[in-house]
Scaffold this active site. Structure first.
Site, PDB file in Angstrom:
ATOM      1  N   HIS A  77      10.795  -3.644  19.871  1.00 53.61           N
ATOM      2  CA  HIS A  77       9.472  -3.340  20.411  1.00 53.61           C
ATOM      3  C   HIS A  77       9.034  -1.938  20.008  1.00 53.61           C
ATOM      4  CE1 HIS A  77      10.328  -6.492  23.772  1.00 53.61           C
ATOM      5  NE2 HIS A  77      10.034  -7.043  22.601  1.00 53.61           N
ATOM      6  N   VAL A 104       0.853  -1.196   0.000  1.00 55.07           N
ATOM      7  CA  VAL A 104       0.000   0.000   0.000  1.00 55.07           C
ATOM      8  C   VAL A 104       0.886   1.243   0.000  1.00 55.07           C
ATOM      9  CG1 VAL A 104      -1.794   1.263   1.251  1.00 55.07           C
ATOM     10  CG2 VAL A 104      -1.855  -1.242   1.155  1.00 55.07           C
TER      11      VAL A 104
HETATM   12  C1  LIG Z   1      12.814  -9.695  15.448  1.00 52.22           C
HETATM   13  C2  LIG Z   1      11.687  -9.389  16.385  1.00 52.22           C
HETATM   14  C3  LIG Z   1      11.602 -10.071  17.597  1.00 52.22           C
HETATM   15  C4  LIG Z   1      10.549  -9.787  18.476  1.00 52.22           C
HETATM   16  N1  LIG Z   1      10.385 -10.569  19.593  1.00 52.22           N
HETATM   17  C5  LIG Z   1       9.276 -10.392  20.360  1.00 52.22           C
HETATM   18  C6  LIG Z   1       8.964 -11.294  21.429  1.00 52.22           C
HETATM   19  O1  LIG Z   1       9.639 -12.289  21.650  1.00 52.22           O
HETATM   20  N2  LIG Z   1       7.864 -11.031  22.179  1.00 52.22           N
HETATM   21  C7  LIG Z   1       7.065  -9.962  21.949  1.00 52.22           C
HETATM   22  O2  LIG Z   1       6.114  -9.739  22.700  1.00 52.22           O
HETATM   23  N3  LIG Z   1       7.310  -9.113  20.915  1.00 52.22           N
HETATM   24  C8  LIG Z   1       8.368  -9.325  20.107  1.00 52.22           C
HETATM   25  N4  LIG Z   1       8.570  -8.521  19.029  1.00 52.22           N
HETATM   26  C9  LIG Z   1       7.624  -7.422  18.794  1.00 52.22           C
HETATM   27  C10 LIG Z   1       6.253  -7.872  18.275  1.00 52.22           C
HETATM   28  O3  LIG Z   1       6.367  -8.908  17.352  1.00 52.22           O
HETATM   29  C11 LIG Z   1       5.552  -6.638  17.701  1.00 52.22           C
HETATM   30  O4  LIG Z   1       5.364  -5.709  18.756  1.00 52.22           O
HETATM   31  C12 LIG Z   1       4.182  -6.912  17.103  1.00 52.22           C
HETATM   32  O5  LIG Z   1       4.212  -7.932  16.138  1.00 52.22           O
HETATM   33  C13 LIG Z   1       3.661  -5.629  16.470  1.00 52.22           C
HETATM   34  O6  LIG Z   1       2.450  -5.886  15.818  1.00 52.22           O
HETATM   35  P1  LIG Z   1       1.900  -4.886  14.732  1.00 52.22           P
HETATM   36  O7  LIG Z   1       0.602  -5.452  14.283  1.00 52.22           O
HETATM   37  O8  LIG Z   1       1.924  -3.517  15.282  1.00 52.22           O
HETATM   38  O9  LIG Z   1       2.962  -4.908  13.545  1.00 52.22           O
HETATM   39  P2  LIG Z   1       3.605  -6.157  12.692  1.00 52.22           P
HETATM   40  O10 LIG Z   1       3.330  -7.408  13.447  1.00 52.22           O
HETATM   41  O11 LIG Z   1       4.974  -5.754  12.456  1.00 52.22           O
HETATM   42  O12 LIG Z   1       2.723  -6.153  11.385  1.00 52.22           O
HETATM   43  C14 LIG Z   1       2.707  -5.111  10.445  1.00 52.22           C
HETATM   44  C15 LIG Z   1       2.389  -5.711   9.073  1.00 52.22           C
HETATM   45  O13 LIG Z   1       2.074  -4.671   8.157  1.00 52.22           O
HETATM   46  C16 LIG Z   1       2.679  -4.975   6.907  1.00 52.22           C
HETATM   47  N5  LIG Z   1       2.884  -3.728   6.161  1.00 52.22           N
HETATM   48  C17 LIG Z   1       3.713  -2.720   6.476  1.00 52.22           C
HETATM   49  N6  LIG Z   1       3.645  -1.742   5.544  1.00 52.22           N
HETATM   50  C18 LIG Z   1       2.761  -2.152   4.624  1.00 52.22           C
HETATM   51  C19 LIG Z   1       2.278  -1.584   3.418  1.00 52.22           C
HETATM   52  N7  LIG Z   1       2.696  -0.391   2.991  1.00 52.22           N
HETATM   53  N8  LIG Z   1       1.374  -2.282   2.682  1.00 52.22           N
HETATM   54  C20 LIG Z   1       0.933  -3.498   3.105  1.00 52.22           C
HETATM   55  N9  LIG Z   1       1.363  -4.083   4.251  1.00 52.22           N
HETATM   56  C21 LIG Z   1       2.268  -3.419   5.004  1.00 52.22           C
HETATM   57  C22 LIG Z   1       3.985  -5.621   7.312  1.00 52.22           C
HETATM   58  O14 LIG Z   1       4.559  -6.333   6.239  1.00 52.22           O
HETATM   59  C23 LIG Z   1       3.560  -6.478   8.477  1.00 52.22           C
HETATM   60  O15 LIG Z   1       3.133  -7.744   8.044  1.00 52.22           O
HETATM   61  C24 LIG Z   1       9.597  -8.775  18.139  1.00 52.22           C
HETATM   62  C25 LIG Z   1       9.696  -8.091  16.931  1.00 52.22           C
HETATM   63  C26 LIG Z   1      10.720  -8.395  16.045  1.00 52.22           C
HETATM   64  C27 LIG Z   1      10.788  -7.657  14.737  1.00 52.22           C
END
Ligand SMILES: Cc1cc2nc3c(=O)[nH]c(=O)nc-3n(C[C@H](O)[C@H](O)[C@H](O)COP(=O)(O)OP(=O)(O)OC[C@H]3O[C@@H](n4cnc5c(N)ncnc54)[C@H](O)[C@@H]3O)c2cc1C
Length: 619
Positions: A551, A270
């Site tokens: 995070h 997007v």
């Molecule tokens: C390496 C790593 C290790 C971690 N370890 C832990 C842990 O052990 N325990 C814990 O509690 N938390 C952990 N976290 C943090 C946790 O996973 C995140 O806080 C959580 O997943 C955030 O959720 P979210 O929905 O905000 O974003 P995300 O889960 O990051 O999802 C966002 C989604 O939006 C999509 N997206 C972005 N831009 C666009 C676009 N322009 N068009 C279409 N799609 C798009 C992305 O591809 C992604 O799939 C970790 C994170 C990482 C990166």
């Protein structure tokens, strides 16, 4: 069949000279014939998506998959979920290889700019900042730790002018999300049974984790359930987003179901939210797929769940953000809001290494040499490969903590391994993912590489410092500018130093001395001018080899109208634009005192209910 594919995956992992070869996604092809009912993909009949949906959800991570699924439970609505990445694969379901996944296309692979007080010894003097990409988002590559945070975290959100977000308000959503598989917690009023996300203890338990838990009583700490109110301070095994030793992503938990009114587009990037200039109503999005620009419309709402970096980026690309910044890039301002400010994270230090005198640790070198027998052990849960790299946590209070009661300020993340221990055939992948250069690594850890070691990563729970995300240009495909501003508030550094000293004391307990635990004392390259073990020495170590927890949160801050930094209100609606919400980790006004996936699932569950209550209550 399953076993052979995993065996082949591990073999390829080791022989592959270059991690950019995306073996994970190749292996995934056989696994892809799963249960998502509708997606626009030639392999699955290439059904065309509609021109218009009731709701468009951008991003299929922890929050986005949750929101899309819950909205699709209203059968008369149709929902489009647009995700920039592809599907998870069989190999991504192995929790122990989480760090390797950062070297695949499942990672957006961002970096900070050069930091004044952090990451000084890392490659290019910047901190690598991963974020997950694909159906499951960061839950595809995260470390599976399931920690909800402190009661006060949510009460503070409510007190800051966000009605409906106190601990008592959000607890039902934590429970709704969860299917607790830990037998002794099934009857707890704070855990859920029957929700989509399984929570279990890691399938394999090392001897060293027992030592960690035994050490608790020697330092006056209880062992308990850190996810229940009143027992945050203390030690525990990790509750994890796994089941039977396998990673469970948000896509697996929420999207693998027979939902005919939920359409999914993979590799749909997007680039812009469509907003009517005159009415300020969001009415759709533009996205790129297969190099073609497309447009899809939303009758009711556009919901942005693209994660902390990309939600902020997408809002700014669409004219929602700080006016002076948008002007400088020639972007017309639709709503002048402080998007991208208030970035928060949990910085930490991962360099402590304790040697032990028995073969009890997770030493990839040893495991990979005996690969075949190890691969079979995975299936009877006797292998380190079926566990998470972090096995336990401890929540402690430093001398700087003035909070009364059950509010810790440092988290210990216990590993029966260390950055040094995973040298050799393990490929030093943990330290590579952190951007630790060869020279610093080998000069500091030579002599203890691939040895039996344990470590505690010392994590700051409540940072005072705040960072910022901005656009690099008006080109949606450019990576954002990220300034973490770690340790701009000096107390942040001091608390971690205290945590390090407390960890060293912990290593002297009888429980750890059973294994002859000794601290590796070669001083860190870059800090050798300082007395080993002094406060300035540890401060230097943290600033040199800063480690992150990924995070990222807070860039689309939730707050009342009078809060000049707020981007969304307590209904998660974007100020100044109609029919547009942000529902993900970016809305956190202040970061929770623990890892962020559990609260993000909660935000997804609650956000979906907020959307439902808006539209189902309309006549
Ligand atoms: C390496 C790593 C290790 C971690 N370890 C832990 C842990 O052990 N325990 C814990 O509690 N938390 C952990 N976290 C943090 C946790 O996973 C995140 O806080 C959580 O997943 C955030 O959720 P979210 O929905 O905000 O974003 P995300 O889960 O990051 O999802 C966002 C989604 O939006 C999509 N997206 C972005 N831009 C666009 C676009 N322009 N068009 C279409 N799609 C798009 C992305 O591809 C992604 O799939 C970790 C994170 C990482 C990166």
């Amino acid at each position: 069949m399953d076993g052979k594919v995993v065996l082949l995956g591990i073999f390829l992992l080791i022989v592959s000279p270059c991690f950019s070869i995306n073996i994970f996604q190749l292996l995934g092809q056989s696994y892809r014939k799963n249960l998502i009912q509708f997606r626009e993909d030639p392999q699955f009949g290439n059904k065309k998506i509609l021109d218009e949906y009731d709701f468009i959800v951008v991003g299929a991570g922890a929050a986005g998959a949750t929101v899309a699924r819950r909205l699709a439970e209203v059968s008369e609505w149709n929902i489009l979920l647009l995700e920039a990445g592809g599907e998870e694969s069989l190999i991504t379901s192995l929790p122990s290889i989480a760090h390797y996944l950062q070297f695949t296309n499942y990672n957006w692979a961002y970096h900070t700019e050069k930091e004044l007080h952090a990451c000084k010894g890392l490659v290019n003097k910047t901190c690598p900042w991963p974020a997950g990409k694909g159906l499951g988002g960061s839950t595809i590559i995260n470390n599976n730790m399931y920690t909800r945070g402190n009661v006060r975290d949510f009460d503070r959100w409510a007190e800051a002018g966000n009605p409906g977000w106190s601990y008592n308000d959000v607890l039902p959503y934590f429970i709704k999300n969860e299917n607790i598989e830990v037998p002794e917690l099934k009857k707890s009023p704070y855990h859920g049974v029957g929700g989509p996300l399984p929570i279990s203890y890691p399938a394999y338990k090392s001897k060293l984790v027992d030592a960690f838990l035994e050490s608790a009583s020697e330092v006056g700490m209880p062992v308990g359930d850190y996810n229940a109110p009143g027992s945050h301070v203390g030690f525990s095994r990790i509750q994890s987003t796994t089941s039977n030793g396998r990673r469970i992503t948000s896509a697996r938990a929420y999207l693998h179901d027979n939902l005919k009114n939920l359409h999914v587009v993979e590799f749909g990037y997007v680039t812009k939210i469509l907003i009517d200039d005159r009415t300020k109503v969001a009415y759709g999005v533009e996205f790129m797929k297969n190099k073609r620009k497309r447009k899809v419309l939303a009758k009711k709402e556009v919901i942005i769940s693209a994660g902390t970096f990309n939600s902020a980026k997408l809002l700014m690309l669409s004219g929602i953000g700080p006016k002076e910044h948008l002007n400088s890039l020639g972007i017309n301002t639709v709503s002048d809001l402080r998007v991208g400010d208030n970035l928060q994270e949990h910085p930490s230090f991962a360099g402590l290494t304790f040697l032990v005198n028995e073969t009890v640790a997770f030493v990839p070198d040893r495991i990979y040499r005996d690969l075949i027998s190890e691969a079979f052990k995975i299936y009877d849960k006797k292998s380190f490969m079926a566990t998470l790299p972090p096995e336990a946590v401890g929540y402690v209070k430093t001398k700087y903590n003035k909070d009364i009661g059950d509010i810790p300020d440092i988290e210990y993340i216990f590993m029966s391994s260390s950055l040094a221990g995973e040298g050799g055939l393990g490929g030093s992948i943990g330290r590579r993912s952190m951007g630790v250069p060869d020279k610093l690594f080998y000069e500091t850890y030579n002599g203890v590489l691939a040895r039996d070691t344990w470590s505690i990563w010392v994590m700051l729970m409540y940072p005072e410092s705040r960072g910022q995300v901005r656009l690099r240009s008006a080109n949606p495909f450019e990576k954002p500018v990220i300034n973490a501003n770690f340790f701009t508030h000096p107390l942040d550094l001091k608390r971690i130093v205290e945590g390090i000293k407390m960890t060293i004391e912990l290593s002297k307990t009888k429980a750890f001395q059973k294994y002859g635990s000794t601290l590796h004392k070669t001083p860190l390259l870059g800090c050798r001018h300082l007395e080993f073990g002094s406060d300035p020495y540890w401060e230097c170590c943290i600033e040199t080899m800063t480690m992150q927890m990924h995070h990222q949160s807070g860039t689309c801050k939730m707050g009342p109208e009078w809060d000049r930094n707020a981007v969304v209100n307590s209904q998660l609606k974007v100020y100044g634009v109609n029919n547009l919400r942000v529902i993900d980790c970016s809305i956190m006004p202040t970061i929770t005192g623990a890892h962020t996936v559990a609260p993000t699932y909660m935000i997804g569950e609650k956000g979906a209910d907020l959307v439902k209550s808006t539209w189902l209550n309309k006549a």
